[in-house]
Scaffold this motif. Structure first.
Motif, PDB file in Angstrom:
ATOM      1  N   GLY A 206       0.830  -1.215   0.000  1.00  0.00           N
ATOM      2  CA  GLY A 206       0.000   0.000   0.000  1.00  0.00           C
ATOM      3  C   GLY A 206       0.855   1.252   0.000  1.00  0.00           C
ATOM      4  O   GLY A 206       1.658   1.465   0.895  1.00  0.00           O
TER       5      GLY A 206
ATOM      6  N   SER B 248       0.174   6.510   4.371  1.00  0.00           N
ATOM      7  CA  SER B 248       0.619   5.641   5.482  1.00  0.00           C
ATOM      8  C   SER B 248       1.816   4.808   5.049  1.00  0.00           C
ATOM      9  O   SER B 248       2.840   4.770   5.756  1.00  0.00           O
ATOM     10  CB  SER B 248      -0.510   4.712   5.944  1.00  0.00           C
ATOM     11  N   GLY B 249       1.707   4.130   3.901  1.00  0.00           N
ATOM     12  CA  GLY B 249       2.807   3.276   3.439  1.00  0.00           C
ATOM     13  C   GLY B 249       4.034   4.088   3.064  1.00  0.00           C
ATOM     14  O   GLY B 249       5.171   3.726   3.401  1.00  0.00           O
TER      15      GLY B 249
ATOM     16  N   LEU C 212       4.942  -2.048  -2.192  1.00  0.00           N
ATOM     17  CA  LEU C 212       4.112  -2.520  -3.308  1.00  0.00           C
ATOM     18  C   LEU C 212       2.856  -1.671  -3.396  1.00  0.00           C
ATOM     19  O   LEU C 212       2.122  -1.545  -2.407  1.00  0.00           O
ATOM     20  CB  LEU C 212       3.702  -3.978  -3.071  1.00  0.00           C
TER      21      LEU C 212
ATOM     22  N   ALA D 198      -0.660  -1.107  -5.648  1.00  0.00           N
ATOM     23  CA  ALA D 198      -1.501  -1.744  -6.665  1.00  0.00           C
ATOM     24  C   ALA D 198      -1.716  -0.839  -7.882  1.00  0.00           C
ATOM     25  O   ALA D 198      -1.721  -1.290  -9.028  1.00  0.00           O
ATOM     26  CB  ALA D 198      -2.855  -2.099  -6.055  1.00  0.00           C
TER      27      ALA D 198
ATOM     28  N   LYS E 298      -5.311   8.217  -1.478  1.00  0.00           N
ATOM     29  CA  LYS E 298      -6.340   9.262  -1.496  1.00  0.00           C
ATOM     30  C   LYS E 298      -5.758  10.651  -1.786  1.00  0.00           C
ATOM     31  O   LYS E 298      -6.499  11.572  -2.138  1.00  0.00           O
ATOM     32  CB  LYS E 298      -7.041   9.312  -0.138  1.00  0.00           C
ATOM     33  N   VAL E 299      -4.459  10.832  -1.595  1.00  0.00           N
ATOM     34  CA  VAL E 299      -3.876  12.162  -1.819  1.00  0.00           C
ATOM     35  C   VAL E 299      -3.562  12.333  -3.298  1.00  0.00           C
ATOM     36  O   VAL E 299      -2.697  11.640  -3.852  1.00  0.00           O
ATOM     37  CB  VAL E 299      -2.584  12.350  -0.987  1.00  0.00           C
TER      38      VAL E 299
ATOM     39  N   SER F 132      -9.231  14.623  -2.757  1.00  0.00           N
ATOM     40  CA  SER F 132      -9.816  14.428  -1.417  1.00  0.00           C
ATOM     41  C   SER F 132      -9.163  15.396  -0.436  1.00  0.00           C
ATOM     42  O   SER F 132      -9.709  16.456  -0.177  1.00  0.00           O
ATOM     43  CB  SER F 132      -9.685  12.978  -0.954  1.00  0.00           C
TER      44      SER F 132
ATOM     45  N   ASN G 146      -7.508  18.286   1.317  1.00  0.00           N
ATOM     46  CA  ASN G 146      -7.151  19.633   0.863  1.00  0.00           C
ATOM     47  C   ASN G 146      -6.140  20.284   1.784  1.00  0.00           C
ATOM     48  O   ASN G 146      -5.715  21.408   1.536  1.00  0.00           O
ATOM     49  CB  ASN G 146      -8.388  20.520   0.687  1.00  0.00           C
ATOM     50  N   GLY G 147      -5.742  19.594   2.840  1.00  0.00           N
ATOM     51  CA  GLY G 147      -4.722  20.154   3.714  1.00  0.00           C
ATOM     52  C   GLY G 147      -4.622  19.359   4.998  1.00  0.00           C
ATOM     53  O   GLY G 147      -5.311  18.358   5.180  1.00  0.00           O
TER      54      GLY G 147
ATOM     55  N   ALA H 172      -1.087  -6.817  -4.196  1.00  0.00           N
ATOM     56  CA  ALA H 172      -0.940  -8.020  -3.371  1.00  0.00           C
ATOM     57  C   ALA H 172      -2.290  -8.723  -3.286  1.00  0.00           C
ATOM     58  O   ALA H 172      -3.315  -8.076  -3.066  1.00  0.00           O
ATOM     59  CB  ALA H 172      -0.454  -7.636  -1.983  1.00  0.00           C
TER      60      ALA H 172
ATOM     61  N   ALA I  80      -0.379  -1.744   4.700  1.00  0.00           N
ATOM     62  CA  ALA I  80      -0.727  -0.321   4.834  1.00  0.00           C
ATOM     63  C   ALA I  80      -1.801   0.027   3.810  1.00  0.00           C
ATOM     64  O   ALA I  80      -1.896   1.164   3.366  1.00  0.00           O
ATOM     65  CB  ALA I  80       0.518   0.542   4.632  1.00  0.00           C
TER      66      ALA I  80
ATOM     67  N   VAL J 200     -17.994   8.984  -0.540  1.00  0.00           N
ATOM     68  CA  VAL J 200     -18.052  10.453  -0.518  1.00  0.00           C
ATOM     69  C   VAL J 200     -17.708  10.939  -1.922  1.00  0.00           C
ATOM     70  O   VAL J 200     -16.820  10.371  -2.571  1.00  0.00           O
ATOM     71  CB  VAL J 200     -17.022  11.053   0.481  1.00  0.00           C
TER      72      VAL J 200
ATOM     73  N   VAL K 156     -16.680  14.472  -4.229  1.00  0.00           N
ATOM     74  CA  VAL K 156     -16.243  15.869  -4.164  1.00  0.00           C
ATOM     75  C   VAL K 156     -16.554  16.485  -5.525  1.00  0.00           C
ATOM     76  O   VAL K 156     -16.086  15.986  -6.553  1.00  0.00           O
ATOM     77  CB  VAL K 156     -14.712  15.936  -3.912  1.00  0.00           C
TER      78      VAL K 156
ATOM     79  N   SER L 167      -6.782  11.299   9.868  1.00  0.00           N
ATOM     80  CA  SER L 167      -6.196  12.465   9.200  1.00  0.00           C
ATOM     81  C   SER L 167      -4.781  12.145   8.709  1.00  0.00           C
ATOM     82  O   SER L 167      -4.151  11.188   9.166  1.00  0.00           O
ATOM     83  CB  SER L 167      -6.152  13.657  10.154  1.00  0.00           C
TER      84      SER L 167
ATOM     85  N   PRO M 194      -2.028  13.884   9.347  1.00  0.00           N
ATOM     86  CA  PRO M 194      -1.083  13.907  10.466  1.00  0.00           C
ATOM     87  C   PRO M 194      -1.148  12.636  11.315  1.00  0.00           C
ATOM     88  O   PRO M 194      -0.113  12.146  11.783  1.00  0.00           O
ATOM     89  CB  PRO M 194      -1.515  15.140  11.277  1.00  0.00           C
TER      90      PRO M 194
END
Ligand SMILES: Cc1cc2nc3c(=O)[nH]c(=O)nc-3n(C[C@H](O)[C@H](O)[C@H](O)COP(=O)(O)OP(=O)(O)OC[C@H]3O[C@@H](n4cnc5c(N)ncnc54)[C@H](O)[C@@H]3O)c2cc1C
Length: 461
Positions: free
Chosen positions: A7, A11-12, A35, A37, A44-45, A58, A60-61, A244, A272, A301, A303, A438, A440
């Motif tokens: 992932g 996070s990854g 890895l 996919a 998401k960023v 997604s 925005n800060g 994976a 991750a 969701v 946008v 979030s 952070p």
């Protein structure tokens, strides 16, 4: 030792970064492979530029009051871009009208955001006894401590703004651990905030509150700038288009099976990826882990980004935006004024608005087609902001599985997963599905996990 991360969202990527910067002779981990996919990293960023507009798919800060994400920006030589002053002016759509959220206790008393009785009920908060219930919902906590009106008008839309969640089914401790800690420690949110503010003043630190605090921050080129910098730093460590499918234990490590037939042998493995993907991957290795991960819901969701010539928007555009309480029965969760928050998000003389739909409140609505979503956004903006003009620009970003929900038994799911993981030394799980949604939170959890992985293997972090 080889470590493989499955992932490549924030996070990854931030985990790989935390581990790579610690590669050293005394560190047992010698090789890191990530890895992903998709054909791009970032999850998401994602930022899209078109016709002079800069749209975020997604995120925005992020708030700048958490050290790890600021440290990460610094290590990657990025200059964070602080939101403009307009970002402090936030509204809630209540009783058919936009009402500004007060920024100080004095402004709260003068504001029309709550009725006099609603305000009085908040002032009673210090006299409400604390309650210890690890499964308490956000809605019950807010009604108990702040009253029904404050819950419906302030807390319910905030839950949509952060989690796109249903507060009746969100575990308050899992979603807002700091708020619960303040209740437990001080017996009251108001008393706790006053005490913390005094302590912060004494120690010379900035203001503190039960809320997240901090200033909304991004980068000049949008949030994807963080991903691009991480990709440059990690270059050889990332393998794109590597999905994976499953993982098995080899006794001294793991074998990861990829779509297309490849296998990766690894000593250590970190999942991750989103919880529903982790569930598929873990199916043969550990049924319990797999089914708990599958139990974490993700509503959809969407946008809708709409660009208008500034003169087409009646009223001030010098604000952050507004959130809509569920009780108002509207079709949108809220609207952000992207180009007021970060002025370079739209060409000169244009305004970029971003309208959010769906979440736990109305997940199916978010999966309608582009035209239907644009129609919904336009008709809601017509009612709420009196915008009747055609947009000059539009983009729709749909997230079928948007944000993981920390439901009432989330703490039990985490305890179950932690205990199941002890059966698989060398296997770890992280991502926004577990201990903070979030950016952070994700970066902080990665930093903590990197240290844990290294110290678990006798290294020094
Ligand atoms: C509409 C929206 C708005 C948001 N706004 C904000 C905001 O303003 N501020 C903020 O802080 N947060 C915000 N968030 C939350 C934030 O975006 C996420 O929590 C965060 O980006 C999650 O990162 P992650 O790496 O844990 O997961 P993801 O970003 O979901 O990344 C997971 C990665 O794993 C990959 N993957 C999946 N399956 C496999 C597999 N089998 N093999 C290999 N790779 C796989 C995916 O392709 C993906 O790249 C928002 C979220 C949404 C949906």
């Amino acid at each position: 030792m080889r470590l493989t991360i499955i992932g490549g969202g924030i996070s990854g990527l931030s985990l790989a970064h935390s581990l790579k910067k610690r590669l050293a002779p005394e560190n047992p981990i010698k090789e890191i492979l990530l890895l992903e996919a998709d054909s791009r990293a970032g999850g998401k960023v994602r930022t899209e530029k078109a016709d002079g507009f800069l749209c975020e798919w997604s995120v925005n800060g992020f708030l700048d009051n958490r050290p790890q994400i600021m440290e990460l920006s610094k290590e990657l030589a990025l200059s964070p871009l602080k939101s403009s002053d307009a970002a402090r002016r936030r509204y809630v759509y209540s009783g058919g009208k936009l009402r500004q959220l007060p920024e100080s206790p004095g402004a709260f008393l003068a504001s029309d955001v709550l009725s006099p009785l609603g305000k009085l009920r908040i002032m009673m908060e210090p006299f409400i006894p604390r309650k210890t219930d690890p499964g308490e919902s956000l809605a019950s906590f807010a009604r108990r401590r702040l009253g029904k009106e404050a819950y419906e008008t302030l807390i319910n839309p905030m839950a949509s703004g952060i989690f796109a969640g249903d507060p009746e089914n969100m575990n308050v401790t899992s979603c807002f651990p700091r708020v619960k800690t303040i209740e437990n420690k001080y017996g009251s949110l108001i008393k706790g905030m006053i005490k913390l503010a005094k302590e912060a003043k004494k120690s010379g630190k900035g203001p503190v509150g039960a809320g997240p605090g901090g200033t909304l921050t991004s980068y000049y080129e949008g949030m994807e700038q963080l991903i691009v910098a991480l990709k440059v730093y990690l270059s050889d460590n990332i393998r794109l288009g590597a999905k994976a499918l499953s993982i098995e234990s080899t006794g001294k490590g793991f074998l990861i099976y990829l779509q297309g037939g490849d296998k990766i042998e690894t000593d250590l493995a970190v999942l991750a990826c989103p919880a529903y993907e982790a569930s598929h991957i873990l199916k043969d290795l550990d049924k319990e882990l797999s089914s708990t991960a599958a139990d974490i819901p993700y509503p959809a969701v969407s946008v809708v980004s709409l660009g208008f010539r500034a003169e087409k928007i009646p009223g001030s555009t010098d604000l952050f935006g507004f959130l809509v309480p569920g009780i108002e029965g509207r079709k949108i969760l809220g609207t952000l004024y992207d180009s007021s928050i970060f002025p370079n998000r739209a060409p000169r003389d244009f305004v970029l608005l971003r309208v959010m739909t769906g979440g736990a409140r109305a997940s199916a609505l978010a999966m309608k087609d582009d035209d239907a979503l644009i129609d919904i956004a336009r008709s809601e903006l017509k009612d709420i902001l009196k915008i009747t003009a055609e947009p000059d620009f539009h983009r729709v970003f749909r997230h079928e599985k948007a944000i993981p929900q920390y439901t009432l038994d989330h703490h039990e799911k985490l305890a179950g997963m932690d205990s199941a993981l002890t059966r698989h030394p060398g296997l770890y799980i992280t991502g926004n599905a577990y201990r903070g949604v979030s950016l952070p939170d994700c970066v902080e959890n990665s930093e903590k996990l990197a240290r844990k992985i290294i110290t678990d293997r006798g290294g020094s972090a």
